[in-house]
Design a protein around this motif. Structure first.
Motif, PDB file in Angstrom:
ATOM      1  N   ILE A 264       0.726  -1.219  -0.025  1.00 46.06           N
ATOM      2  CA  ILE A 264      -0.055  -0.052   0.049  1.00 46.06           C
ATOM      3  C   ILE A 264       0.805   1.458   0.109  1.00 46.06           C
ATOM      4  CG2 ILE A 264      -1.953  -1.208   1.137  1.00 46.06           C
ATOM      5  CD1 ILE A 264      -1.026   0.209   3.598  1.00 46.06           C
ATOM      6  N   ASN A 265       2.232   1.147   0.070  1.00 47.46           N
ATOM      7  CA  ASN A 265       3.032   2.244   0.264  1.00 47.46           C
ATOM      8  C   ASN A 265       3.662   2.921  -1.032  1.00 47.46           C
ATOM      9  OD1 ASN A 265       2.908   2.267   3.209  1.00 47.46           O
ATOM     10  ND2 ASN A 265       4.176   0.346   2.918  1.00 47.46           N
ATOM     11  N   GLY A 266       3.689   4.175  -0.988  1.00 50.60           N
ATOM     12  CA  GLY A 266       4.439   4.796  -2.361  1.00 50.60           C
ATOM     13  C   GLY A 266       3.798   4.722  -3.725  1.00 50.60           C
ATOM     14  N   TRP A 267       2.405   4.768  -3.473  1.00 48.21           N
ATOM     15  CA  TRP A 267       1.567   5.045  -4.665  1.00 48.21           C
ATOM     16  C   TRP A 267       1.433   6.661  -4.925  1.00 48.21           C
ATOM     17  CZ3 TRP A 267       0.435   1.875  -8.299  1.00 48.21           C
ATOM     18  CH2 TRP A 267       0.624   0.191  -8.028  1.00 48.21           C
ATOM     19  N   TYR A 268       1.406   7.018  -6.220  1.00 51.79           N
ATOM     20  CA  TYR A 268       1.139   8.447  -6.795  1.00 51.79           C
ATOM     21  C   TYR A 268       0.285   8.104  -7.804  1.00 51.79           C
ATOM     22  CZ  TYR A 268       4.786  10.276  -4.083  1.00 51.79           C
ATOM     23  OH  TYR A 268       5.636  10.648  -2.882  1.00 51.79           O
ATOM     24  N   VAL A 269      -0.443   9.360  -8.179  1.00 58.03           N
ATOM     25  CA  VAL A 269      -1.369   9.582  -9.259  1.00 58.03           C
ATOM     26  C   VAL A 269      -0.955  10.868 -10.153  1.00 58.03           C
ATOM     27  CG1 VAL A 269      -3.402   8.241  -8.321  1.00 58.03           C
ATOM     28  CG2 VAL A 269      -3.033  10.658  -7.984  1.00 58.03           C
ATOM     29  N   THR A 270      -1.274  10.528 -11.399  1.00 53.79           N
ATOM     30  CA  THR A 270      -1.025  11.819 -12.108  1.00 53.79           C
ATOM     31  C   THR A 270      -1.772  11.621 -13.431  1.00 53.79           C
ATOM     32  OG1 THR A 270       0.816  12.902 -13.402  1.00 53.79           O
ATOM     33  CG2 THR A 270       1.023  10.529 -13.392  1.00 53.79           C
ATOM     34  N   GLU A 271      -2.225  12.994 -14.296  1.00 51.05           N
ATOM     35  CA  GLU A 271      -2.848  12.787 -15.306  1.00 51.05           C
ATOM     36  C   GLU A 271      -2.145  12.811 -16.446  1.00 51.05           C
ATOM     37  OE1 GLU A 271      -5.597  16.147 -15.662  1.00 51.05           O
ATOM     38  OE2 GLU A 271      -6.145  15.947 -13.327  1.00 51.05           O
ATOM     39  N   SER A 272      -0.561  12.618 -16.531  1.00 46.89           N
ATOM     40  CA  SER A 272       0.310  12.632 -17.497  1.00 46.89           C
ATOM     41  C   SER A 272       0.863  11.128 -17.621  1.00 46.89           C
ATOM     42  CB  SER A 272       1.433  13.700 -17.091  1.00 46.89           C
ATOM     43  OG  SER A 272       2.653  13.199 -18.110  1.00 46.89           O
ATOM     44  N   TYR A 273       0.787  10.695 -18.777  1.00 44.55           N
ATOM     45  CA  TYR A 273       1.373   9.509 -19.160  1.00 44.55           C
ATOM     46  C   TYR A 273       3.071   9.564 -19.049  1.00 44.55           C
ATOM     47  CZ  TYR A 273       2.836   5.415 -21.819  1.00 44.55           C
ATOM     48  OH  TYR A 273       3.551   4.056 -21.996  1.00 44.55           O
TER      49      TYR A 273
ATOM     50  N   LYS B 190     -13.481   5.764  -7.977  1.00 46.55           N
ATOM     51  CA  LYS B 190     -14.149   7.073  -7.940  1.00 46.55           C
ATOM     52  C   LYS B 190     -12.999   8.136  -7.884  1.00 46.55           C
ATOM     53  CE  LYS B 190     -18.268   5.347  -5.896  1.00 46.55           C
ATOM     54  NZ  LYS B 190     -19.102   5.333  -4.785  1.00 46.55           N
ATOM     55  N   GLU B 191     -12.378   8.039  -6.767  1.00 42.07           N
ATOM     56  CA  GLU B 191     -11.485   9.306  -6.556  1.00 42.07           C
ATOM     57  C   GLU B 191     -10.090   9.664  -7.739  1.00 42.07           C
ATOM     58  OE1 GLU B 191      -8.767  11.244  -2.920  1.00 42.07           O
ATOM     59  OE2 GLU B 191     -10.340   9.723  -2.540  1.00 42.07           O
ATOM     60  N   TYR B 192      -9.509   8.625  -8.094  1.00 38.41           N
ATOM     61  CA  TYR B 192      -8.531   8.592  -8.995  1.00 38.41           C
ATOM     62  C   TYR B 192      -8.694   7.909 -10.318  1.00 38.41           C
ATOM     63  CZ  TYR B 192      -6.060  10.859  -4.697  1.00 38.41           C
ATOM     64  OH  TYR B 192      -5.958  11.466  -3.810  1.00 38.41           O
ATOM     65  N   ALA B 193      -9.806   7.267 -10.702  1.00 39.26           N
ATOM     66  CA  ALA B 193     -10.195   6.550 -11.728  1.00 39.26           C
ATOM     67  C   ALA B 193      -9.629   6.943 -13.054  1.00 39.26           C
ATOM     68  CB  ALA B 193     -11.555   6.080 -11.983  1.00 39.26           C
ATOM     69  N   ASP B 194      -9.508   8.210 -13.323  1.00 42.45           N
ATOM     70  CA  ASP B 194      -9.201   8.701 -14.541  1.00 42.45           C
ATOM     71  C   ASP B 194      -7.576   9.188 -14.594  1.00 42.45           C
ATOM     72  OD1 ASP B 194      -9.589  10.731 -12.865  1.00 42.45           O
ATOM     73  OD2 ASP B 194     -10.428  12.160 -14.117  1.00 42.45           O
ATOM     74  N   ARG B 195      -6.984   8.518 -13.568  1.00 43.48           N
ATOM     75  CA  ARG B 195      -5.503   8.870 -13.446  1.00 43.48           C
ATOM     76  C   ARG B 195      -4.701   7.726 -13.873  1.00 43.48           C
ATOM     77  NH1 ARG B 195      -7.204  12.516  -9.090  1.00 43.48           N
ATOM     78  NH2 ARG B 195      -7.891  14.663 -10.461  1.00 43.48           N
ATOM     79  N   TYR B 196      -3.347   7.996 -13.989  1.00 44.36           N
ATOM     80  CA  TYR B 196      -2.482   7.006 -13.896  1.00 44.36           C
ATOM     81  C   TYR B 196      -1.888   6.778 -12.652  1.00 44.36           C
ATOM     82  CZ  TYR B 196      -2.440   7.878 -19.053  1.00 44.36           C
ATOM     83  OH  TYR B 196      -2.825   7.718 -20.377  1.00 44.36           O
ATOM     84  N   TRP B 197      -1.784   5.572 -12.363  1.00 40.09           N
ATOM     85  CA  TRP B 197      -1.327   5.109 -10.802  1.00 40.09           C
ATOM     86  C   TRP B 197       0.173   4.835 -11.189  1.00 40.09           C
ATOM     87  CZ3 TRP B 197      -3.813   3.855  -5.975  1.00 40.09           C
ATOM     88  CH2 TRP B 197      -5.299   4.257  -6.067  1.00 40.09           C
ATOM     89  N   TYR B 198       1.124   5.041 -10.247  1.00 38.09           N
ATOM     90  CA  TYR B 198       2.416   4.486 -10.094  1.00 38.09           C
ATOM     91  C   TYR B 198       2.945   4.373  -8.946  1.00 38.09           C
ATOM     92  CZ  TYR B 198       4.446   8.940  -9.983  1.00 38.09           C
ATOM     93  OH  TYR B 198       4.810  10.376  -9.430  1.00 38.09           O
ATOM     94  N   LYS B 199       4.053   3.428  -8.687  1.00 33.71           N
ATOM     95  CA  LYS B 199       4.899   3.355  -7.585  1.00 33.71           C
ATOM     96  C   LYS B 199       6.290   4.367  -7.518  1.00 33.71           C
ATOM     97  CE  LYS B 199       4.547   0.446  -4.295  1.00 33.71           C
ATOM     98  NZ  LYS B 199       4.113   0.406  -3.267  1.00 33.71           N
ATOM     99  N   GLN B 200       6.223   5.248  -6.798  1.00 30.42           N
ATOM    100  CA  GLN B 200       7.328   6.209  -7.070  1.00 30.42           C
ATOM    101  C   GLN B 200       8.759   5.338  -6.745  1.00 30.42           C
ATOM    102  OE1 GLN B 200       8.193   9.411  -4.412  1.00 30.42           O
ATOM    103  NE2 GLN B 200       8.372  10.750  -6.264  1.00 30.42           N
ATOM    104  N   LYS B 201       9.691   5.596  -7.760  1.00 30.73           N
ATOM    105  CA  LYS B 201      11.050   4.968  -7.529  1.00 30.73           C
ATOM    106  C   LYS B 201      11.815   5.627  -6.346  1.00 30.73           C
ATOM    107  CE  LYS B 201      12.237   4.452 -12.658  1.00 30.73           C
ATOM    108  NZ  LYS B 201      13.112   4.648 -13.353  1.00 30.73           N
ATOM    109  N   TYR B 202      12.421   4.824  -5.461  1.00 30.92           N
ATOM    110  CA  TYR B 202      13.031   5.200  -4.354  1.00 30.92           C
ATOM    111  C   TYR B 202      14.518   5.138  -4.630  1.00 30.92           C
ATOM    112  CZ  TYR B 202       8.570   4.398  -2.165  1.00 30.92           C
ATOM    113  OH  TYR B 202       7.257   4.599  -1.857  1.00 30.92           O
ATOM    114  N   LYS B 203      15.182   6.252  -4.210  1.00 31.74           N
ATOM    115  CA  LYS B 203      16.585   6.330  -4.121  1.00 31.74           C
ATOM    116  C   LYS B 203      17.060   5.586  -3.061  1.00 31.74           C
ATOM    117  CE  LYS B 203      16.515  10.695  -6.883  1.00 31.74           C
ATOM    118  NZ  LYS B 203      16.912  12.010  -6.780  1.00 31.74           N
TER     119      LYS B 203
END
Length: 139
Positions: A85-94, A123-136
């Motif tokens: 469940i950790n590190g998820w982000y959403v964006t409208e940009s592919y 509902k809340e983020y259906a129209d967005r792209y989800w991704y796990k952010q890369k960790y340094k």
């Protein structure tokens, strides 16, 4: 692809390597449950779109991205289990999703409140792209 197949009600992958195309299960009106393969890395755009009977999905920790509208119009979805469940982000940009940079952090994903997780996807983020952010890695 098995899109628009009304015979499919449950799908469980037992450790197999799989690659799905956009819309793979789109419109499977009677699909209620799916457990994705544990090596899956990406849920593509529109994968479960129009699966209104889908109630439960299990997303393994290996999944690092979820495509735009992957769960759009899955009005019956009430239980989403994330392997991580950790590190998820959403964006409208592919482009941002592909680079795993930018976007907004998804808050309140839960290991116990599976209905809230479903709300985020449908509902809340259906129209967005989800991704796990890369960790340094720390030095």
């Amino acid at each position: 692809m098995i899109s628009y197949c009304e015979a499919v009600e449950q799908v469980e992958f037992a450790g197999s390597d799989c690659y799905f195309m956009a819309g793979s299960f789109e419109g499977c009106a009677n699909l209620e449950y799916i457990k994705l393969p544990h090596r899956l890395e990406r849920i593509p755009d529109n994968m479960f779109r129009h699966c209104s009977s889908l109630k439960e999905i299990i997303i393994p920790s290996t999944v690092k991205s979820i495509g735009k509208n992957a769960f759009s119009e899955c009005s019956g979805l009430t239980s989403v289990t994330f392997g991580d469940i950790n590190g998820w982000y959403v964006t409208e940009s592919y482009v941002d999703a592909a680079k795993k940079a930018g976007g907004t952090a998804v808050t309140t994903l839960s290991s116990t409140d599976l209905a809230e997780n479903a709300n985020k996807l449908v509902k809340e983020y259906a129209d967005r792209y989800w991704y796990k952010q890369k960790y340094k890695k720390k030095k």
